[in-house]
Design an enzyme around this catalytic site. Sequence first.
Site, PDB file in Angstrom:
ATOM      1  N   ASP A  59      -6.532  -4.754 -10.529  1.00 49.99           N
ATOM      2  CA  ASP A  59      -5.071  -4.690 -10.573  1.00 49.99           C
ATOM      3  C   ASP A  59      -4.515  -5.377  -9.318  1.00 49.99           C
ATOM      4  OD1 ASP A  59      -2.410  -4.206 -10.978  1.00 49.99           O
ATOM      5  OD2 ASP A  59      -2.501  -2.066 -10.525  1.00 49.99           O
ATOM      6  N   ASN A 101      -0.861   6.434  -4.329  1.00 49.99           N
ATOM      7  CA  ASN A 101      -0.882   7.252  -5.543  1.00 49.99           C
ATOM      8  C   ASN A 101      -2.284   7.335  -6.149  1.00 49.99           C
ATOM      9  OD1 ASN A 101       0.507   8.592  -7.900  1.00 49.99           O
ATOM     10  ND2 ASN A 101      -0.419   6.836  -8.930  1.00 49.99           N
ATOM     11  N   GLN A 167      -7.949   3.257 -12.140  1.00 51.48           N
ATOM     12  CA  GLN A 167      -7.187   3.666 -10.951  1.00 51.48           C
ATOM     13  C   GLN A 167      -6.867   5.163 -11.006  1.00 51.48           C
ATOM     14  OE1 GLN A 167      -4.382   0.521 -12.055  1.00 51.48           O
ATOM     15  NE2 GLN A 167      -4.214   0.009  -9.891  1.00 51.48           N
ATOM     16  N   ASP A 169      -5.653   8.760 -10.171  1.00 57.40           N
ATOM     17  CA  ASP A 169      -4.616   9.263  -9.252  1.00 57.40           C
ATOM     18  C   ASP A 169      -5.228  10.251  -8.258  1.00 57.40           C
ATOM     19  OD1 ASP A 169      -2.736   7.919 -10.843  1.00 57.40           O
ATOM     20  OD2 ASP A 169      -1.262   9.519 -10.533  1.00 57.40           O
ATOM     21  N   ARG A 197       5.157  -1.183   2.786  1.00 63.48           N
ATOM     22  CA  ARG A 197       5.818  -1.061   1.482  1.00 63.48           C
ATOM     23  C   ARG A 197       4.940  -0.050   0.752  1.00 63.48           C
ATOM     24  NH1 ARG A 197       3.764  -1.822  -3.889  1.00 63.48           N
ATOM     25  NH2 ARG A 197       5.310  -2.791  -5.223  1.00 63.48           N
ATOM     26  N   ASP A 199       3.625   1.996  -2.259  1.00 65.14           N
ATOM     27  CA  ASP A 199       3.519   1.727  -3.697  1.00 65.14           C
ATOM     28  C   ASP A 199       3.671   3.001  -4.533  1.00 65.14           C
ATOM     29  OD1 ASP A 199       2.534  -0.271  -5.787  1.00 65.14           O
ATOM     30  OD2 ASP A 199       1.024   1.296  -6.045  1.00 65.14           O
ATOM     31  N   TYR A 203       5.205   9.093  -8.311  1.00 67.07           N
ATOM     32  CA  TYR A 203       4.197   9.710  -9.187  1.00 67.07           C
ATOM     33  C   TYR A 203       3.151  10.558  -8.453  1.00 67.07           C
ATOM     34  CZ  TYR A 203       6.020   5.428 -11.308  1.00 67.07           C
ATOM     35  OH  TYR A 203       6.843   4.414 -11.732  1.00 67.07           O
ATOM     36  N   LEU A 204       3.430  10.963  -7.222  1.00 64.59           N
ATOM     37  CA  LEU A 204       2.363  11.577  -6.425  1.00 64.59           C
ATOM     38  C   LEU A 204       1.932  12.949  -6.942  1.00 64.59           C
ATOM     39  CD1 LEU A 204       3.477  10.642  -2.783  1.00 64.59           C
ATOM     40  CD2 LEU A 204       2.055   9.344  -4.379  1.00 64.59           C
ATOM     41  N   GLU A 241       8.748   1.844  -2.986  1.00 62.51           N
ATOM     42  CA  GLU A 241       8.701   1.207  -4.297  1.00 62.51           C
ATOM     43  C   GLU A 241       8.839   2.302  -5.351  1.00 62.51           C
ATOM     44  OE1 GLU A 241       6.696  -0.798  -7.924  1.00 62.51           O
ATOM     45  OE2 GLU A 241       5.646   0.678  -6.717  1.00 62.51           O
ATOM     46  N   HIS A 308       5.639  -9.971  -7.800  1.00 63.99           N
ATOM     47  CA  HIS A 308       4.336 -10.262  -8.389  1.00 63.99           C
ATOM     48  C   HIS A 308       4.110  -9.568  -9.727  1.00 63.99           C
ATOM     49  CE1 HIS A 308       4.083  -6.455  -6.331  1.00 63.99           C
ATOM     50  NE2 HIS A 308       3.041  -6.164  -7.091  1.00 63.99           N
TER      51      HIS A 308
HETATM   52  C1  NOJ Z   1       3.286  -1.346  -8.419  1.00 64.38           C
HETATM   53  C2  NOJ Z   1       2.743  -2.685  -8.078  1.00 64.38           C
HETATM   54  O1  NOJ Z   1       3.800  -3.553  -7.764  1.00 64.38           O
HETATM   55  C3  NOJ Z   1       1.919  -3.164  -9.256  1.00 64.38           C
HETATM   56  O2  NOJ Z   1       1.510  -4.486  -9.062  1.00 64.38           O
HETATM   57  C4  NOJ Z   1       0.765  -2.243  -9.460  1.00 64.38           C
HETATM   58  O3  NOJ Z   1       0.071  -2.615 -10.618  1.00 64.38           O
HETATM   59  C5  NOJ Z   1       1.216  -0.786  -9.585  1.00 64.38           C
HETATM   60  N1  NOJ Z   1       2.198  -0.415  -8.620  1.00 64.38           N
HETATM   61  C6  NOJ Z   1       0.057   0.144  -9.420  1.00 64.38           C
HETATM   62  O4  NOJ Z   1      -0.364   0.165  -8.091  1.00 64.38           O
END
Ligand code: NOJ
Length: 547
Positions: A59, A101, A167, A169, A197, A199, A203-204, A241, A308
């Site tokens: 990812d 997360n 991934q 949690d 930043r 991420d 959702y924690l 974010e 991105h």
């Molecule tokens: C947000 C990120 O910008 C994204 O690229 C990612 O796939 C998810 N969070 C999971 O970490």
Amino acid sequence: MEDWYHDAVFYELYIRAYQDSNGDGQGDFRGAIARLDHIKSLGVNCIWIMPHYASPLLDGGYDISDYRDVHPDFGTLADFKAFLDAAHARGLRVITDMVMNHTSDQHPWFQAARQDKNSPYRDYYVWSDTGTEYAETRIIFLDVEKSNWTYDEVAGQYFWHRFYSSQPDLNYDNPKVHEEMFDIMRFWLDMGIDGFRVDAIPYLYEREGTNCENLPETHDFLQKMRRMVDSEYPGTLLIAEANQWPEDLLPYFGTPENPEFQVCFHFPIMPRLYQALRAQDKTPIVEIWAQTPAIPSGTQWMTFLRNHDELTLEMVTPEVRQWMWEQYAPEPRMRLNLGIRRRLAPLLDFNGEKWFLLHALFLSLPGTPIVYYGDEIGMADNIWLPDRHGCRTPMQWDASKNAGFSDANETYLPVNDDYHQRNVAVQEDDPNSYLNRLRFLLQTRQSQPALRRGDFEFVETGNGAVLAFRRFVSDQLAVSGEQLAMSDGHSVRGQWVLCVFNLSDVVQQVGLAVAGGYQDLLHPDSLPLVGDMLNVPPHAAWWLVKT
Ligand code: NOJ
């Protein structure tokens, strides 16, 4: 100056995509050092580096297998430090991505957790015997994942994941996880970075009977995180974010007594900028600002046009989403999850006037702007690549092999095939290129304290296709903000800029009284505007100041 981020413009950098220094087809920190002068030349002040940690890269690096190391393809810790020092030497700040997360399933914590029920790491993750809990939680990567639970054969249980099933949690009910994350933050802050930043922070925590987003427990943890950072590393910038509605974003700033983040991305405004432009109607922008609450003193929004990920349409109604897909993603392969996986310039059909208008608009709205790498040259996308890869292809520097990105025979993703025409070198010499117009826009914005820090109010134009607002330095702001005084000692009190945008493709008449004459900062050679009724040319963007 602790609140420098109010005056900054950010640049989002994907190390893997930027410059390969050792011929392996992957960008790396040594390569990026050689390109820092380009970043500096844009007029930005801070770089956000997408995840650069050890990772299987399933990812884009948001699946971390070792938080304390650099991905070997991108270099070493020493290379990272050299990059940081080189950026700082140029007056560029650097923040990194803090993915808290989840980890990669390759992380040693998860490997230990799945193999042994009694391992102390088992409780670092969220497990279930049935995989039926938290049923009201939405699935984010819904093109790929069918559930937020995945059964792990080794563990003999289901584990919880909000993103890919690779991934898992982390479990924030376990205080050890808090300490692990704080130690990781200390590790990078000790190296000298300027902030994070952070991420995926909504959702924690998970709680039955909720949608498992924005929970009070999450805010308690984020306040704890801010207290740690403020006491041990004062001045560290934390950016949230959180892809949420404005009223749900507000709590992420915290309160003056219990702060959380200094800056939050304003996700809902972004798609509405594209929507308004295509609909030739300012209503979506006006409405979302009406819904945007005032934020605590000292905090700031972060605004962006692209990043991105797919251009997310999570924060619009299903009807608008459908309309946006029809308008901007006519082919199914342009769509992903609830969004559009295209880059900025192709979304606008490479129309230079629309590009200029959208930038002038985004750069004059309240908030700290961020520019995504490659968008400064209007890079195209490659919709034939899977997932979000089509927006993450190698940076195009010149017309040499692989666009000057790498001399390898194979690069991590193919270079876009338009690179002979579209690259930094070609655009350097053209005063009308995306690159030079972006530099001009940033420079002009940065020269106006009112655009960086000013208050904001809409100005009625009597015309639905013409958006106008005023950014102004109120007396209060001028008195409180020392940095608002100009370097030559002049006061900025009373300064303002009137921003006018014709979202349509025809001339529009508006009733804006500009008695005494206004000068357009975006067209410094044009004659001053005078009168009560103005003709605004198609897709015109004006930043007006009094002559
Ligand atoms: C947000 C990120 O910008 C994204 O690229 C990612 O796939 C998810 N969070 C999971 O970490």
